[in-house]
Scaffold this active site. Structure first.
Site, PDB file in Angstrom:
ATOM      1  N   CYS A   1       0.844  -1.197   0.000  1.00  0.00           N
ATOM      2  CA  CYS A   1       0.000   0.000   0.000  1.00  0.00           C
ATOM      3  C   CYS A   1       0.877   1.245   0.000  1.00  0.00           C
ATOM      4  O   CYS A   1       1.447   1.611   1.040  1.00  0.00           O
ATOM      5  CB  CYS A   1      -0.921  -0.001   1.226  1.00  0.00           C
ATOM      6  SG  CYS A   1      -1.902   1.504   1.410  1.00  0.00           S
TER       7      CYS A   1
ATOM      8  N   CYS B   1      -0.249   4.063   2.328  1.00  0.00           N
ATOM      9  CA  CYS B   1       0.072   3.840   3.743  1.00  0.00           C
ATOM     10  C   CYS B   1       1.565   4.003   4.024  1.00  0.00           C
ATOM     11  O   CYS B   1       1.948   4.601   5.047  1.00  0.00           O
ATOM     12  CB  CYS B   1      -0.350   2.427   4.154  1.00  0.00           C
ATOM     13  SG  CYS B   1      -1.986   1.932   3.600  1.00  0.00           S
ATOM     14  N   ASP B   2       2.414   3.458   3.149  1.00  0.00           N
ATOM     15  CA  ASP B   2       3.826   3.282   3.497  1.00  0.00           C
ATOM     16  C   ASP B   2       4.830   4.125   2.714  1.00  0.00           C
ATOM     17  O   ASP B   2       6.014   4.128   3.046  1.00  0.00           O
ATOM     18  CB  ASP B   2       4.203   1.805   3.323  1.00  0.00           C
ATOM     19  CG  ASP B   2       3.408   0.902   4.249  1.00  0.00           C
ATOM     20  OD1 ASP B   2       3.114   1.343   5.369  1.00  0.00           O
ATOM     21  OD2 ASP B   2       3.079  -0.227   3.854  1.00  0.00           O
TER      22      ASP B   2
END
Length: 306
Positions: A131, A134-135
């Site tokens: 993701c 997200c990261d």
């Protein structure tokens, strides 16, 4: 015994929650996270009412809307079984045990597809990610690889372009797929280097990811990277379903035009189903339809009064 349990809290599940609440149904939403795949989208340009919004922001709007109603929401829960009970259905989670309802709406979405190569599982969370939304911030100023050539990979590369030092995008196809606008943006970006007909064979490192091995037309090669974003699509999250619920050849739940599954009282909506197009706006609409169908079924079964 509740009226309805909704499994999943992405656009389909949250939308279903709103519509269940408006029909005064005693509803519980259980999910491992809030937002589902919608939170993976960096920029959403095709949701009616918003010319440009991030997936995370759009989900926040959904959540705020749901919070206006009396719907119980349990996140951080993994559902591991759905079974027929005496008077309805039993949904079992890893934290709450068994929860019962007369009807169930499955909106569990999809989970990332894995490469299945050496190093992938070993370095998950230590450089291997699924993701970018997200990261990506964890890899500021570093070199990263994006594996895949479809929309999710294009989206990830464009997000990382603003953060990483350099992005190596690798697809085993002869050319990039996905939306033409995103393809052109990727191909025009100086930071992004695209490898076609390239198959990643291993992920290497020490405590963290340090390099990937891949094979292309030039032969076996290696590239030093600090992160690997695997964006090769996803598979329906259906492992907890009973065998009575029919799935198609892709593992998606087969539903009719009223979101009914092959098991009476169980409805489904969103990307976990065989609805052809997988879009946020379609998932939200399907969630609303599933809620209204569940309500009609409960009325018809004598479990509720109109």
């Amino acid at each position: 015994m509740r009226d309805t349990i909704i499994i999943g809290a992405g656009p389909a599940g949250l939308s279903a929650g709103v519509y269940c609440a408006r029909k005064m149904m005693d509803t519980l939403v259980v999910s491992s996270n809030i937002g589902g795949q919608a939170t993976w989208s960096w920029e959403v340009e095709n949701y009616l009412g918003y010319q440009l919004i991030t997936g995370v922001e759009l989900v926040e709007r959904f959540r705020e809307h749901l919070d206006n109603f009396s719907v119980e929401l349990h996140d951080g829960r993994n559902v591991f079984s759905l079974e027929k009970g005496k008077d309805g259905y039993i949904v079992s989670t890893d934290k709450d045990g068994e929860q019962e309802a007369r009807a169930v709406i499955v909106a569990s979405g999809k989970v990332p597809r894995t490469l299945g190569i050496p190093g992938e599982e070993e370095y998950r969370g230590r450089g291997v990610a699924y993701c970018a939304t997200c990261d990506a911030p964890l890899f500021r100023g570093k070199k990263v690889a994006v594996i895949g050539g479809g929309n999710s990979a294009l989206d990830a590369a464009l997000q990382l372009k603003q953060i990483a030092e350099r992005i190596f995008m690798m697809t085993d196809e002869e050319c990039l797929a996905g939306d033409e606008i995103r393809r052109n943006q990727v191909l025009a970006a100086e930071k992004i280097e695209v490898y076609t007909s390239a198959q990643v064979t291993a992920i290497r490192g020490d405590r963290f990811v340090r390099a990937i091995d891949f094979r292309d037309e030039k032969g076996q090669e290696s590239q030093e990277v600090a992160g690997v974003f695997i964006e090769i699509g996803s598979i329906p999250s259906t492992a907890f379903l009973p065998s009575e619920i029919a799935l198609n050849e892709l593992g998606e739940i087969v539903i009719d035009s009223n979101n009914r599954t092959s098991l009476p009282g169980v409805f489904a909506a969103g990307d976990v189903t065989n609805v052809v197009e997988k879009q946020i706006i379609i998932a939200a609409g399907e969630g609303a339809k599933a809620a209204l169908s569940a309500y009609a079924w409960l009325i018809g079964s004598g479990c509720m009064t109109a």
